[in-house]
Design an enzyme around this catalytic site. Structure first.
Site, mmCIF file in Angstrom:
data_model
loop_
_atom_site.group_PDB
_atom_site.id
_atom_site.type_symbol
_atom_site.label_atom_id
_atom_site.label_comp_id
_atom_site.label_asym_id
_atom_site.label_seq_id
_atom_site.Cartn_x
_atom_site.Cartn_y
_atom_site.Cartn_z
ATOM 1 N N ARG A 82 0.779 25.083 -19.993
ATOM 2 C CA ARG A 82 1.924 24.416 -19.355
ATOM 3 C C ARG A 82 2.931 23.962 -20.399
ATOM 4 N NH1 ARG A 82 0.457 19.643 -15.304
ATOM 5 N NH2 ARG A 82 0.120 18.544 -17.275
ATOM 6 N N LYS A 184 7.231 19.755 -17.817
ATOM 7 C CA LYS A 184 6.879 18.380 -18.162
ATOM 8 C C LYS A 184 7.757 17.930 -19.323
ATOM 9 C CE LYS A 184 2.659 15.696 -17.951
ATOM 10 N NZ LYS A 184 2.803 15.211 -16.566
ATOM 11 N N GLU A 220 7.425 15.381 -4.550
ATOM 12 C CA GLU A 220 6.347 14.626 -5.202
ATOM 13 C C GLU A 220 6.857 13.234 -5.558
ATOM 14 O OE1 GLU A 220 5.144 15.744 -9.213
ATOM 15 O OE2 GLU A 220 6.835 17.110 -9.384
HETATM 16 C C1 LIG Z 1 2.156 15.205 -15.343
HETATM 17 C C2 LIG Z 1 2.745 15.180 -13.992
HETATM 18 C C3 LIG Z 1 1.959 15.319 -12.826
HETATM 19 C C4 LIG Z 1 0.455 15.363 -12.862
HETATM 20 O O1 LIG Z 1 -0.047 16.477 -13.532
HETATM 21 P P1 LIG Z 1 -1.547 16.500 -14.063
HETATM 22 O O2 LIG Z 1 -1.620 17.770 -14.825
HETATM 23 O O3 LIG Z 1 -2.435 16.507 -12.890
HETATM 24 O O4 LIG Z 1 -1.734 15.284 -14.905
HETATM 25 C C5 LIG Z 1 2.609 15.352 -11.610
HETATM 26 N N1 LIG Z 1 3.947 15.250 -11.511
HETATM 27 C C6 LIG Z 1 4.728 15.112 -12.595
HETATM 28 C C7 LIG Z 1 6.192 15.006 -12.420
HETATM 29 C C8 LIG Z 1 4.158 15.078 -13.868
HETATM 30 O O5 LIG Z 1 4.944 14.934 -14.940
#
Ligand SMILES: *Cc1c(COP(=O)(O)O)cnc(C)c1O
Length: 341
Positions: A82, A184, A220
């Site tokens: 990722r 991210k 989300e």
């Molecule tokens: C990091 C993150 C998540 C959760 O991802 P995980 O890999 O399960 O920790 C969900 N939404 C956003 C916007 C994120 O930055």
């Protein structure tokens, strides 16, 4: 080795510097050899790309002690993948997957005294990140980058049981269509802080962000993906190109299908249909799943039948199965657990 003498159950989710961290620099078109350092400070040029144009991405994962006393990480290969995707979208050089995994191992080993003991509920949170360290004043990608990884012990997310959250539908948007919502990057968080502070001031735990184009579908929250349970006990996951692909959510989907025999559907989820669901939860590394009891849309309350006192039964089963896999009490799918010590 001697474990740090911390009150593991009460350390909370705050930064605590540990002994060692990993650093590697990218210069002249290639990544240099990485090293471990005790220095927790970063010194960069005043005109560094991160400071001027926010060229940065990060990851988050955990190490913990399993029942048999091993120290392990959970699917770190997916964090490496990722981060490569995030780097590409932000015109940054990818940090090679194998090196990422080795760096995780090194950081955890060097800070083994900080890994909370089994059963404490606490974990070692690992934060890999990369930023533009070279100077840029004209808008363009930097020529130099720094990749770093530190870790910090964090307490159990749910102290005294998981209390369902109350969310509000935000008037702000998180991720533009065709934007950077799926990577991210710190920039996605910078602009969500105002929405966060506003929601907290109004008494809510988190924001529900909608699709900005039509503001009718659920995406989300600022840092966690949704998982819904319908009245038949099956799982529904919102689908959108601007949702960050949570590793926890993807793992829960696998657990639902392969361990619990549930049907999982990934599709657009309309705000207008939330009242039809039996349970809702938020998925992310920090909490695995936080139950959601209520979503408030400008005065209209959507209350899930699972209520405000505890996790819904399906959410709970998912939570217990995945945390059991992580802690070594339930057999993990091939390749999910990377043993470090
Ligand atoms: C990091 C993150 C998540 C959760 O991802 P995980 O890999 O399960 O920790 C969900 N939404 C956003 C916007 C994120 O930055």
């Amino acid at each position: 080795m001697s474990k740090k003498d911390l009150d593991w159950a009460n350390i909370g989710f705050t930064y605590m510097p540990t002994d060692m961290r990993y650093v590697a620099n990218y210069k002249d078109g290639e990544w240099g050899e990485g090293t471990m350092t005790a220095d927790s400070n970063v010194v960069i040029n005043e005109c560094a790309g991160i400071l001027q144009y926010c060229q940065e991405c990060f990851e988050g994962l955990k190490a913990y002690t399993t029942e048999d006393g091993s120290i392990v990480t959970f699917r770190p290969d997916l964090n490496a993948d990722r981060m490569i995707d995030s780097a590409k979208r932000l015109e940054m050089p990818a940090f090679p997957k194998e090196r990422f995994l080795e760096a995780v191992d090194e950081v955890v080993k060097a800070n083994a005294d900080w890994v909370p003991p089994f059963g404490s509920g606490a974990t070692l949170y690992i934060r890999p990140y990369m930023f533009a360290s070279g100077p840029v004043i004209g808008v363009k990608p930097s020529d130099e980058y720094q990749f770093r990884m530190f870790c910090t012990p964090v307490g159990p997310y749910f102290k005294g049981g998981a209390k369902p959250l109350t969310l509000c539908v935000s008037d702000f948007d998180r991720a533009a269509p065709h934007g950077t919502g799926h990577v991210k990057a710190g920039l996605n968080y910078a602009m969500s802080l105002h929405a966060n502070v506003t929601a907290h001031a109004a008494g809510y735990d988190e924001n529900v962000f909608l699709d900005p184009a039509t503001r009718t579908y659920v995406e989300e929250t600022g840092g966690a993906n949704f998982l819904f349970v319908d009245k038949e006990g099956n799982i529904v996951i919102p689908k959108s190109d601007s949702i960050l692909p949570s590793i926890t959510r993807r793992s829960l989907v696998y657990v639902a299908e392969h361990y619990l025999g549930l049907k999982v559907t990934e599709r657009k989820v309309a705000l207008a249909e939330l009242g039809d669901f039996a349970e809702a939860g938020l998925c992310g590394t920090a909490a695995v799943i936080s139950p959601v009891g209520k979503i408030v849309n400008h005065g209209e309350e959507i209350c899930f039948p699972s209520g405000m006192d505890e996790m819904g039964p399906v959410t709970k089963k998912l939570y217990e199965t995945l945390t059991g896999i992580q802690m070594g009490t339930i057999e993990a799918p091939e390749g999910w657990i990377r043993k470090i010590v």
